[in-house]
Design a protein around this motif. Structure first.
Motif: not given
Lengths: 447, 280
Positions: A13, A15, A92-102
């Motif tokens: 991820k 930023f 946050k990625i696991l909860s799908r709040i934010t998307e991973p970059t790769s």
């Protein structure tokens, strides 16, 4: 044979710093930005890379990088690492709040995430109303909430106040109610972030027990915390993150011990050489935080009898602010031992010029209890309140009690409770043994 | 719960999305209870916090009507298709107030619900949708006032009043469409917040509220109907008051534009969605 509940592959991820700090923006900035932005994005498009036209405040950094691991169904897994290691981003990625970059994540089963207690609680709504609202927000069906309603209310111990707006609740009641709703969520995979850092001790214990139950029911729990005792108690396996990468993965007590020993957990000195990533704002930025002995050595293990200095070095970038450096000290169970504001008469209520300041607070000897201590450093302005930076766990150190009889322990070597361990002056009065007194008391007792 | 149903467990795959993505309407449907609760919360909180409560739904259109009636009706003597000016303008102000509030709510919805967006996952489309639909409650209240005023002037709707809900539906589609665009843009450019009141005001004068669209030369009317609220307002006047100059052509243009806004808005919103939590 067990099935995979979470599979994480090469997760990353990125930023863009600057973009993530909109708080200090003014209307004019916004307007200027919006005038510039279309041109910038055109520029970017033509210059190939999306970041090559980046201004200095638009640097990128990877909060997570090349992270891969599997979690089996029914595992209770803990995530540790210092602030900024990527724990929250992962959650946050696991909860799908934010998307991973790769990279890729695969989760098998319904996911419930608890990143905050009481998300979506509305102060104007009653306890009853908030239970339903919060349930819906956490992904529960109305019927599910209805069937568990009594259980939730009993767990939160708020029966009498069900029809009172929650803004009249004490913070303890509020937290209990909020956690109670979340605790009755029944997903196959539960993601939890530090929510146990709130509430009183007995309620914390209740929450931990509840989470323990959840784990025993064969559900997967993914638990992020700073609280080592609860991590080692709840989790079989612990992942340690360091600067966005997986630094350690193994049985809980081993990883926790390695964390404390590795220096990632107990850094007595931390520096922020890159001023862009240093905590702070346009007024003040942190340069370093250090634990020192009386003679100025960096000190990660302090003798309980000796004074310890908490030192922070910060740069003032904009003159004219009255600045109050302050330290926040927590023990390794997460209890706030104390916080302290600088009251050095020379700089008290006096605006500071630009330059580098080093402020040290001295904790006297024979004051702290033995164990790990986590130190947060902050600089604030009090009127109006502005927190220029607050680095929550900047450094940490151990306090060691030698048990040679000269400390508050005396000659007792067993577990010795208490948040502080002052060596108090004791006074003793002594009356020598007198025969007559004994006879008197005997005759009194006999009559 | 039994552990041997693992092959049947739903699998969630999380990875970076690129470009345009599907709307995932099935998932929105799955979260319909949340939509319901968010609407319920919005309505409930609004009326709990304010003194006059439901009165606000009436005050806004009725006072505007009074002002319009004095200045445009009495002083400027605006033609009103032969209908008493107060009824003429209120019939337009009721749906307009809904549209303007719904649009504003939707545009600011992500910012006002930032605590949800950064802490819980659910289809984000639900947030602006709730903002728009919560406005229907106010609309229903102010509609009662409109019916009362019509009764006072002895205007009774004919059978075409059955089409009234369809025009409200068109207003919902239009408000959603523009609201979704604004909400998504609002996350990146905070200007939307400041520009919005101005846009709404401007839009109001581009819509036949204080005047009748018969003022617009016939050859321009189809183009005029590119503003979907023209179709809504003239349609509502026709269905309730039996007047107006709405033609099938204008209606078709308004509907197409509203639908176009809704579909493009939804896709744009979904495309921008991945950045919401990081940017709010």
């Amino acid at each position: 044979m067990s099935d995979v509940a979470i599979r994480v592959e090469n997760l990353g991820k990125r930023f863009r710093i600057g973009a993530s700090q909109p708080r200090y923006r003014t209307l004019r900035d916004t307007l200027m930005d919006s005038l510039k932005k279309p041109f910038q994005s055109v520029q970017r498009r033509f210059s190939g890379s999306p970041f090559s036209a980046g201004t200095p405040e638009e640097t990128e950094f990877w909060a997570l990088r090349d992270l891969s691991f599997d979690v089996q169904q029914g595992e209770v897994i803990g995530i540790i690492g210092r602030n900024g290691a990527g724990k929250s981003t992962l959650l946050k990625i696991l909860s799908r709040i934010t998307e991973p970059t790769s990279g890729l994540v695969e989760i098998h089963g319904r996911v419930g995430s608890l990143l905050e207690v009481g998300t979506g609680f509305h102060p104007e709504l009653t306890g009853r109303e908030n239970i339903f609202l919060n349930g819906a927000i956490l992904g529960m069906r109305r019927k599910e909430v209805q069937s568990k309603f009594d259980e939730i209310v009993a767990f939160a111990e708020v029966e009498k106040f069900l029809d009172t707006p929650v803004r009249h609740y004490s913070s303890g009641m509020y937290t209990r109610l909020a956690f109670a709703v979340a605790a009755h969520l029944e997903p196959e995979v539960l993601l939890v972030d530090e929510v146990l850092a709130v509430g009183d001790a007995s309620f914390q214990r209740k929450c931990l027990n509840k989470m323990d139950d959840v784990g025993k029911q064969g559900r997967t729990v993914f638990f992020v915390s700073h609280n080592m005792p609860s991590i080692t108690r709840l989790c079989q396996r612990v992942l340690m993150l360091d600067q966005g990468r997986l630094a350690n993965d193994g049985p809980a007590h081993k990883v926790a011990a390695a964390y404390l020993a590795s220096g990632i957990g107990t850094t007595a000195r931390r520096e922020w050489p890159d001023s862009l990533r240093a905590p702070g704002n346009e007024v003040a930025r942190l340069l370093s935080v250090t634990i020192r002995t009386e003679v100025g050595e960096v000190c990660d293990a302090a003798d309980i009898r000796r004074p310890v200095g908490l030192e922070m070095e910060f740069r003032v970038l904009k003159p004219g602010y009255v600045l109050v450096p302050n330290f926040h000290v927590l023990n390794d169970e997460g209890t706030y031992v104390f916080c302290v504001n600088d009251h050095d008469p020379e700089w008290r209520r006096r605006p500071r010029p630009e330059g580098i300041f080093t402020s040290t607070a001295w904790i006297p000897g024979n004051y702290l209890a033995e164990g790990g201590l986590i130190v947060g450093a902050a600089v604030s302005t009090l009127d109006p309140v502005i927190v220029h930076f607050y680095e929550k766990d900047a450094v940490s150190f151990q306090v060691i009690d030698q048990t040679d009889g000269e400390t508050a322990r005396g000659d007792y070597a067993g577990p010795f409770p208490g948040v502080v361990r002052p060596l108090l002056p004791w006074t003793t009065t002594f009356r020598p043994h007198l025969v007559s007194t004994t006879q008197e008391s005997k005759s009194l007792a006999g009559s | 719960m039994n552990g041997n149903d693992s092959p049947g467990l739903p699998v969630t795959r999380i990875q970076a999305s690129r470009g345009w993505v599907s709307l995932k309407l099935a998932e929105v449907w799955e979260f319909r209870e949340l939509l319901y609760f968010l609407i319920w919360r919005d309505v409930k909180v609004r009326y709990k916090q304010t003194l006059v409560g439901a009165g606000w739904a009436i005050i806004q259109p009725v006072f505007t009507m009074a002002v319009f009636s004095i200045f445009f009706g009495r002083l400027a003597k605006m033609p009103s298709d032969g209908i008493p000016y107060p009824v003429f303008s209120l019939a337009a102000l009721v749906p307009w107030t809904f549209f303007a509030n719904a649009l504003t709510q939707a545009a600011n919805s992500l910012a006002t619900n930032a605590n949800l967006v950064t802490k819980v996952y659910f289809p984000r489309l639900i947030i602006p949708t709730a903002g728009v639909l919560a406005g229907l409650f106010d609309l229903a209240i102010s509609f009662v006032v409109l019916v009362g005023l019509m009764g006072y002037y002895g205007i009774f709707p004919k059978v075409q009043m059955l089409a009234f809900p369809l025009f409200i539906g068109l207003a919902v589609v239009a408000a959603m469409g523009v609201g979704l665009w604004m909400a998504a843009v609002n996350v990146e450019y905070r200007d939307v917040r400041y520009a919005l009141p101005f846009v709404v005001q401007f839009w109001m004068f581009a819509t036949p509220i204080a005047y009748s669209s018969t003022l617009v030369p016939p050859e321009w009317r189809t183009l005029y109907a590119v503003n979907p609220m023209v179709g809504v307002i003239e349609g509502i006047r026709w269905s309730l008051l039996g007047t107006g100059s709405v033609s099938w052509g204008m209606l078709a243009v308004s509907c197409l534009v509203a639908l176009g806004l809704l579909i493009s808005g939804a896709f744009y919103f979904r495309r921008m969605e991945k950045d919401f939590a990081d940017r709010i």
